[in-house]
Design a protein around this motif. Structure first.
Motif, PDB file in Angstrom:
ATOM      1  N   ASP A 346       9.441 -10.415   9.730  1.00 47.25           N
ATOM      2  CA  ASP A 346       9.475  -9.056   9.641  1.00 47.25           C
ATOM      3  C   ASP A 346       8.681  -8.470   8.527  1.00 47.25           C
ATOM      4  OD1 ASP A 346      11.209  -8.837  11.710  1.00 47.25           O
ATOM      5  OD2 ASP A 346      13.063  -9.002  10.457  1.00 47.25           O
ATOM      6  N   LEU A 347       8.200  -9.534   7.552  1.00 47.52           N
ATOM      7  CA  LEU A 347       7.651  -9.052   6.216  1.00 47.52           C
ATOM      8  C   LEU A 347       6.439  -7.942   6.523  1.00 47.52           C
ATOM      9  CD1 LEU A 347       7.800  -9.781   3.251  1.00 47.52           C
ATOM     10  CD2 LEU A 347       6.117 -11.525   3.827  1.00 47.52           C
ATOM     11  N   LYS A 348       5.668  -8.093   7.372  1.00 53.19           N
ATOM     12  CA  LYS A 348       4.496  -6.963   7.456  1.00 53.19           C
ATOM     13  C   LYS A 348       5.134  -5.688   7.689  1.00 53.19           C
ATOM     14  CE  LYS A 348       2.430  -9.168  11.175  1.00 53.19           C
ATOM     15  NZ  LYS A 348       3.073 -10.285  11.191  1.00 53.19           N
ATOM     16  N   LYS A 349       6.141  -5.494   8.753  1.00 53.18           N
ATOM     17  CA  LYS A 349       6.727  -4.058   8.922  1.00 53.18           C
ATOM     18  C   LYS A 349       7.283  -3.689   7.590  1.00 53.18           C
ATOM     19  CE  LYS A 349       6.804  -4.070  13.806  1.00 53.18           C
ATOM     20  NZ  LYS A 349       7.575  -4.113  15.096  1.00 53.18           N
ATOM     21  N   LEU A 350       8.130  -4.505   6.928  1.00 53.55           N
ATOM     22  CA  LEU A 350       8.708  -3.965   5.796  1.00 53.55           C
ATOM     23  C   LEU A 350       8.009  -3.495   4.602  1.00 53.55           C
ATOM     24  CD1 LEU A 350      11.848  -6.720   5.614  1.00 53.55           C
ATOM     25  CD2 LEU A 350      11.802  -4.281   6.691  1.00 53.55           C
ATOM     26  N   LEU A 351       6.997  -4.265   4.541  1.00 53.08           N
ATOM     27  CA  LEU A 351       6.003  -3.942   3.543  1.00 53.08           C
ATOM     28  C   LEU A 351       5.149  -2.569   3.768  1.00 53.08           C
ATOM     29  CD1 LEU A 351       4.884  -5.304   0.787  1.00 53.08           C
ATOM     30  CD2 LEU A 351       3.274  -6.509   1.966  1.00 53.08           C
ATOM     31  N   LEU A 352       4.667  -2.479   4.985  1.00 54.81           N
ATOM     32  CA  LEU A 352       4.145  -1.266   5.487  1.00 54.81           C
ATOM     33  C   LEU A 352       5.216   0.234   5.317  1.00 54.81           C
ATOM     34  CD1 LEU A 352       1.963  -2.557   8.389  1.00 54.81           C
ATOM     35  CD2 LEU A 352       1.466  -1.521   6.421  1.00 54.81           C
ATOM     36  N   LEU A 353       6.259  -0.523   5.661  1.00 56.04           N
ATOM     37  CA  LEU A 353       7.425   0.637   5.681  1.00 56.04           C
ATOM     38  C   LEU A 353       7.696   1.047   4.208  1.00 56.04           C
ATOM     39  CD1 LEU A 353       9.362   2.323   7.030  1.00 56.04           C
ATOM     40  CD2 LEU A 353      11.015   0.654   6.885  1.00 56.04           C
ATOM     41  N   GLU A 354       7.777   0.121   3.180  1.00 51.63           N
ATOM     42  CA  GLU A 354       7.909   0.668   1.945  1.00 51.63           C
ATOM     43  C   GLU A 354       6.793   1.476   1.327  1.00 51.63           C
ATOM     44  OE1 GLU A 354       8.272   1.223  -1.970  1.00 51.63           O
ATOM     45  OE2 GLU A 354       9.956   0.770  -0.474  1.00 51.63           O
ATOM     46  N   TYR A 355       5.477   1.227   1.780  1.00 51.21           N
ATOM     47  CA  TYR A 355       4.294   1.719   1.309  1.00 51.21           C
ATOM     48  C   TYR A 355       4.393   3.252   2.063  1.00 51.21           C
ATOM     49  CZ  TYR A 355      -0.363   3.963   1.433  1.00 51.21           C
ATOM     50  OH  TYR A 355      -1.284   4.814   1.175  1.00 51.21           O
ATOM     51  N   GLU A 356       4.715   3.362   3.288  1.00 51.63           N
ATOM     52  CA  GLU A 356       4.890   4.564   3.665  1.00 51.63           C
ATOM     53  C   GLU A 356       5.942   5.512   3.267  1.00 51.63           C
ATOM     54  OE1 GLU A 356       2.947   5.925   5.867  1.00 51.63           O
ATOM     55  OE2 GLU A 356       1.646   4.428   6.383  1.00 51.63           O
ATOM     56  N   ILE A 357       7.094   5.080   2.999  1.00 56.23           N
ATOM     57  CA  ILE A 357       8.252   5.808   2.227  1.00 56.23           C
ATOM     58  C   ILE A 357       7.612   6.270   0.750  1.00 56.23           C
ATOM     59  CG2 ILE A 357      10.408   5.497   1.276  1.00 56.23           C
ATOM     60  CD1 ILE A 357      11.217   3.709   3.561  1.00 56.23           C
ATOM     61  N   SER A 358       7.105   5.164   0.128  1.00 54.03           N
ATOM     62  CA  SER A 358       6.615   5.536  -1.251  1.00 54.03           C
ATOM     63  C   SER A 358       5.555   6.702  -1.176  1.00 54.03           C
ATOM     64  CB  SER A 358       6.236   4.405  -2.054  1.00 54.03           C
ATOM     65  OG  SER A 358       5.011   3.865  -1.504  1.00 54.03           O
ATOM     66  N   ARG A 359       4.704   6.645  -0.411  1.00 52.56           N
ATOM     67  CA  ARG A 359       3.624   7.756   0.077  1.00 52.56           C
ATOM     68  C   ARG A 359       3.983   8.935  -0.013  1.00 52.56           C
ATOM     69  NH1 ARG A 359      -0.737   9.246   3.847  1.00 52.56           N
ATOM     70  NH2 ARG A 359       0.368   8.206   5.456  1.00 52.56           N
ATOM     71  N   GLN A 360       5.260   9.093   0.950  1.00 58.95           N
ATOM     72  CA  GLN A 360       6.041  10.349   1.273  1.00 58.95           C
ATOM     73  C   GLN A 360       6.475  10.889   0.054  1.00 58.95           C
ATOM     74  OE1 GLN A 360       5.799  12.177   3.925  1.00 58.95           O
ATOM     75  NE2 GLN A 360       7.202  13.540   2.931  1.00 58.95           N
ATOM     76  N   GLN A 361       7.302  10.028  -0.733  1.00 56.61           N
ATOM     77  CA  GLN A 361       7.526  10.544  -2.086  1.00 56.61           C
ATOM     78  C   GLN A 361       6.577  11.285  -2.942  1.00 56.61           C
ATOM     79  OE1 GLN A 361       9.778   6.670  -3.047  1.00 56.61           O
ATOM     80  NE2 GLN A 361      11.519   8.030  -3.523  1.00 56.61           N
ATOM     81  N   MET A 362       5.482  10.608  -3.102  1.00 54.29           N
ATOM     82  CA  MET A 362       4.500  10.903  -3.985  1.00 54.29           C
ATOM     83  C   MET A 362       3.822  12.315  -3.432  1.00 54.29           C
ATOM     84  SD  MET A 362       1.835   7.702  -4.458  1.00 54.29           S
ATOM     85  CE  MET A 362       2.444   6.279  -5.674  1.00 54.29           C
ATOM     86  N   ILE A 363       3.892  12.566  -2.141  1.00 49.81           N
ATOM     87  CA  ILE A 363       3.268  13.928  -1.717  1.00 49.81           C
ATOM     88  C   ILE A 363       4.047  14.937  -1.712  1.00 49.81           C
ATOM     89  CG2 ILE A 363       1.529  12.904  -0.337  1.00 49.81           C
ATOM     90  CD1 ILE A 363       2.982  13.651   2.064  1.00 49.81           C
TER      91      ILE A 363
END
Length: 364
Positions: A346-363
């Motif tokens: 699951d590691l790949k998906k969890l890491l990509l999900l964390e990035y997508e959530i943080s990116r949404q926070q930034m914008i």
């Protein structure tokens, strides 16, 4: 016809005394699987003696490279067969060297690591698919399982934010009335990410292998979105630092890293504090802080100080109960999220999900 293990078996692509028939074109078909196997075994060197010693583990890829029967490679102890197999491996080594995939010492070259990375990135859309509804995470400030990216159209949403493809996909899947899906993830302002990767001894084996693959995918996404990226590898010291990464070439030797030492998360936090920058930290680890005097208290104190400059999220690999408790405290201070990968796949998906959530926070 029933397969046998005799040297003159029909299983052999090359009978004893015949010349090796495999070409560089044939080898290239399976090069990424071979590279992946070498990285996974934690020994990125084409060492014929070591491969022969561990031929049971390599039997699948050896069968593809030589066309000898996989079961035979695993089980046949006949001297003449193993002599032929070793001879075939020498021919493969010659081809890999001449094509630039390994150097004269058998070590994977930058060319081979870059090709493998591109192979991983080629599957990134498949990895990303479905991550918006994937898994659970803990967040002190945001709450559990909050959806950020795809939602149904409602009052206040703009028509130009409707995602037609996602709307059709949902309709086909659910077979109900058409409900327009809004894509709230189109803009990108960029940001700064710092990845802290634990390369201590407890990460050896499947953990570091999956972490490396996940990292390659994450790096490609972060750079694609025009973000600033730094990477720090640590155990009980700072092993290596990559500043202002511009491309995969800058960090490709991460694939060669072999874990060792103990875990000092406080050391990594303190190192960032001394930089005095800002950004979003993503810590990838499988362990409690174990180095130094009062390591847990020291780690939490530094996490609190670090949170004045950085958001801190953690991707925990198979953390135990105590590790999870400490990780939750860290992300509470750091205003980030904690994802726990119980299944290493699951590691790949969890890491990509964390990035997508943080990116949404930034914008926002």
């Amino acid at each position: 016809m029933e397969r046998t293990f005799g040297v003159d078996s029909e299983n052999l692509i090359n009978r004893p005394g015949e010349s090796f028939k495999y070409s560089s074109k044939d080898i290239k078909k399976n090069i990424n699987e071979l590279i992946e196997k070498m990285i996974k075994e934690g020994y990125p060197i084409f060492d014929i003696d070591k491969i022969m010693e561990n031929k049971r583990e390599y039997s699948d890829i050896l069968s593809k490279l030589t066309e000898y029967d996989e079961k035979r490679i695993r089980e046949d102890k006949d001297y003449r067969f193993n002599k032929e197999l070793k001879k075939s491996l020498n021919k493969i080594k010659e081809i890999l060297t001449s094509e630039g995939y390994i150097d004269e010492n058998g070590e994977l070259t930058e060319k081979s690591l870059m090709e493998y990375s591109k192979y991983l990135i080629g599957n990134i859309e498949k990895e990303i698919e479905g991550i918006f509804e994937y898994g659970k995470y803990s967040s002190y400030y945001i709450g559990n399982d909050e959806e950020f990216y795809k939602k149904y159209f409602s009052i206040g949403d703009k028509y130009n934010k409707i995602d037609i493809k996602e709307t059709i996909r949902k309709y086909i899947k659910n077979k109900d009335v058409v409900r327009f899906v809004v894509n709230v993830n189109r803009e990108n302002k960029g940001g700064r990410y710092i990845i802290l990767l634990d390369v201590s001894g407890s990460m050896i084996g499947e953990k570091i292998f999956e972490a490396k693959k996940a990292l390659i995918l994450l790096i490609s996404k972060i750079l694609e979105d025009n973000n600033i990226l730094d990477i720090i590898l640590f155990n009980d010291k700072i092993v290596k630092e990559y500043n202002n990464v511009r491309g995969l070439k800058d960090i490709i030797d991460i694939l060669r890293i072999i874990p060792n030492g103990s875990t000092d998360i406080a050391l990594a936090f303190n190192y960032l504090l001394n930089e005095g920058e800002n950004g979003h930290v993503i810590l990838i680890t499988d362990a409690l802080p174990t180095k130094g005097k009062n390591p847990v208290e020291r780690t939490l104190r530094l996490a609190k100080e670090l949170s004045q400059h950085y958001y801190i999220s953690i991707i925990g690999i198979q953390l135990n109960n105590e590790g999870e408790k400490i990780a939750k405290e860290i992300v509470k201070y750091g205003r980030g999220r904690l994802f726990i990968s119980k299944d290493i796949k699951d590691l790949k998906k969890l890491l990509l999900l964390e990035y997508e959530i943080s990116r949404q926070q930034m914008i926002k």
